[in-house]
Write a protein that holds these residues in place. Structure first.
Motif, PDB file in Angstrom:
ATOM      1  N   VAL A   6      -4.235  -5.359  -1.060  1.00 14.89           N
ATOM      2  CA  VAL A   6      -4.811  -6.657  -0.695  1.00 14.89           C
ATOM      3  C   VAL A   6      -5.055  -7.487  -1.955  1.00 14.89           C
ATOM      4  CG1 VAL A   6      -6.879  -7.798   0.220  1.00 14.89           C
ATOM      5  CG2 VAL A   6      -5.856  -5.889   1.458  1.00 14.89           C
ATOM      6  N   GLN A   7      -5.645  -6.876  -2.973  1.00 12.93           N
ATOM      7  CA  GLN A   7      -5.925  -7.588  -4.221  1.00 12.93           C
ATOM      8  C   GLN A   7      -4.639  -8.092  -4.864  1.00 12.93           C
ATOM      9  OE1 GLN A   7      -8.156  -4.814  -6.569  1.00 12.93           O
ATOM     10  NE2 GLN A   7     -10.085  -5.298  -5.559  1.00 12.93           N
ATOM     11  N   GLU A   8      -3.609  -7.267  -4.893  1.00 10.87           N
ATOM     12  CA  GLU A   8      -2.342  -7.669  -5.511  1.00 10.87           C
ATOM     13  C   GLU A   8      -1.684  -8.801  -4.735  1.00 10.87           C
ATOM     14  OE1 GLU A   8       0.177  -4.274  -6.149  1.00 10.87           O
ATOM     15  OE2 GLU A   8      -1.328  -3.264  -7.387  1.00 10.87           O
ATOM     16  N   ILE A   9      -1.666  -8.706  -3.416  1.00 10.70           N
ATOM     17  CA  ILE A   9      -1.047  -9.746  -2.591  1.00 10.70           C
ATOM     18  C   ILE A   9      -1.816 -11.057  -2.742  1.00 10.70           C
ATOM     19  CG2 ILE A   9      -0.558 -10.464  -0.206  1.00 10.70           C
ATOM     20  CD1 ILE A   9       1.372  -8.283  -1.292  1.00 10.70           C
ATOM     21  N   GLU A  10      -3.143 -10.996  -2.756  1.00 13.14           N
ATOM     22  CA  GLU A  10      -3.945 -12.201  -2.924  1.00 13.14           C
ATOM     23  C   GLU A  10      -3.715 -12.823  -4.301  1.00 13.14           C
ATOM     24  OE1 GLU A  10      -7.966 -11.088  -2.031  1.00 13.14           O
ATOM     25  OE2 GLU A  10      -7.626 -11.230   0.125  1.00 13.14           O
ATOM     26  N   TRP A  15      -4.954   0.534   0.254  1.00 14.90           N
ATOM     27  CA  TRP A  15      -4.960  -0.702   1.048  1.00 14.90           C
ATOM     28  C   TRP A  15      -5.699  -1.802   0.286  1.00 14.90           C
ATOM     29  CZ3 TRP A  15      -2.429  -1.991   5.437  1.00 14.90           C
ATOM     30  CH2 TRP A  15      -2.786  -3.193   6.041  1.00 14.90           C
ATOM     31  N   ASP A  16      -6.874  -1.470  -0.242  1.00 10.49           N
ATOM     32  CA  ASP A  16      -7.663  -2.458  -0.977  1.00 10.49           C
ATOM     33  C   ASP A  16      -6.920  -2.971  -2.211  1.00 10.49           C
ATOM     34  OD1 ASP A  16      -9.664  -2.105   0.902  1.00 10.49           O
ATOM     35  OD2 ASP A  16     -10.873  -0.789  -0.384  1.00 10.49           O
ATOM     36  N   GLN A  17      -6.261  -2.074  -2.910  1.00  7.94           N
ATOM     37  CA  GLN A  17      -5.484  -2.470  -4.085  1.00  7.94           C
ATOM     38  C   GLN A  17      -4.335  -3.387  -3.672  1.00  7.94           C
ATOM     39  OE1 GLN A  17      -4.124   0.757  -6.580  1.00  7.94           O
ATOM     40  NE2 GLN A  17      -2.777  -0.584  -7.751  1.00  7.94           N
ATOM     41  N   ALA A  44       0.835  -1.206   0.000  1.00  4.47           N
ATOM     42  CA  ALA A  44       0.000   0.000   0.000  1.00  4.47           C
ATOM     43  C   ALA A  44       0.867   1.252   0.000  1.00  4.47           C
ATOM     44  CB  ALA A  44      -0.947  -0.013   1.203  1.00  4.47           C
ATOM     45  N   TYR A  45       1.952   1.213   0.757  1.00  2.00           N
ATOM     46  CA  TYR A  45       2.878   2.348   0.806  1.00  2.00           C
ATOM     47  C   TYR A  45       3.530   2.562  -0.561  1.00  2.00           C
ATOM     48  CZ  TYR A  45       6.611   5.423   2.405  1.00  2.00           C
ATOM     49  OH  TYR A  45       7.469   6.481   2.568  1.00  2.00           O
ATOM     50  N   GLU A  46       3.935   1.468  -1.204  1.00  2.00           N
ATOM     51  CA  GLU A  46       4.530   1.566  -2.540  1.00  2.00           C
ATOM     52  C   GLU A  46       3.542   2.174  -3.543  1.00  2.00           C
ATOM     53  OE1 GLU A  46       5.669  -2.442  -3.421  1.00  2.00           O
ATOM     54  OE2 GLU A  46       7.281  -2.437  -1.943  1.00  2.00           O
ATOM     55  N   ILE A  47       2.294   1.746  -3.463  1.00  2.00           N
ATOM     56  CA  ILE A  47       1.257   2.287  -4.354  1.00  2.00           C
ATOM     57  C   ILE A  47       1.073   3.776  -4.094  1.00  2.00           C
ATOM     58  CG2 ILE A  47      -1.210   2.210  -4.923  1.00  2.00           C
ATOM     59  CD1 ILE A  47      -1.040  -0.845  -4.175  1.00  2.00           C
ATOM     60  N   GLY A 107      -5.938  11.171   1.473  1.00  2.00           N
ATOM     61  CA  GLY A 107      -7.329  10.741   1.481  1.00  2.00           C
ATOM     62  C   GLY A 107      -7.629   9.493   0.674  1.00  2.00           C
ATOM     63  N   ARG A 108      -6.616   8.753   0.239  1.00  2.00           N
ATOM     64  CA  ARG A 108      -6.876   7.552  -0.564  1.00  2.00           C
ATOM     65  C   ARG A 108      -6.294   6.303   0.095  1.00  2.00           C
ATOM     66  NH1 ARG A 108      -4.925   8.716  -6.370  1.00  2.00           N
ATOM     67  NH2 ARG A 108      -5.686   6.610  -6.624  1.00  2.00           N
ATOM     68  N   GLU A 109      -6.150   6.365   1.420  1.00  2.61           N
ATOM     69  CA  GLU A 109      -5.538   5.261   2.150  1.00  2.61           C
ATOM     70  C   GLU A 109      -6.281   3.946   1.943  1.00  2.61           C
ATOM     71  OE1 GLU A 109      -6.446   8.166   3.557  1.00  2.61           O
ATOM     72  OE2 GLU A 109      -4.558   9.096   4.140  1.00  2.61           O
ATOM     73  N   GLN A 110      -7.612   3.991   2.044  1.00  2.79           N
ATOM     74  CA  GLN A 110      -8.403   2.765   1.911  1.00  2.79           C
ATOM     75  C   GLN A 110      -8.294   2.190   0.502  1.00  2.79           C
ATOM     76  OE1 GLN A 110     -10.052   1.233   4.583  1.00  2.79           O
ATOM     77  NE2 GLN A 110     -10.013  -0.451   3.120  1.00  2.79           N
TER      78      GLN A 110
END
Length: 61
Positions: free
Chosen positions: A34-38, A30-32, A12-15, A24-27
């Motif tokens: 999660v999708q990439e890691i999964e 984070w969601d992106q 998420a930090y890299e993104i 304001g785009r933390e969530q």
């Protein structure tokens, strides 16, 4: 080995950095992450892609 949450946090930090550190785009980041890691986990479970030796490369002799 790193926990899943740590991997997501780093991704998420890299993104966030790659997108210019917007506020304001933390969530969303984070969601992106999660999708990439999964997706990476799914690919690892399937194993490496190995070409089928019975399939030709399309070149004519």
């Amino acid at each position: 080995m790193d926990s899943r949450e740590e991997r997501i946090k780093r991704r998420a930090y890299e993104i966030w950095e790659r997108e210019g550190r917007p506020t304001g785009r933390e969530q969303e980041h984070w969601d992106q992450a999660v999708q990439e890691i999964e997706a990476e986990g799914s690919e690892a479970e399937r194993g490496p892609v190995v070409s089928d030796p019975t399939v030709g490369d399309g070149a004519k002799s």
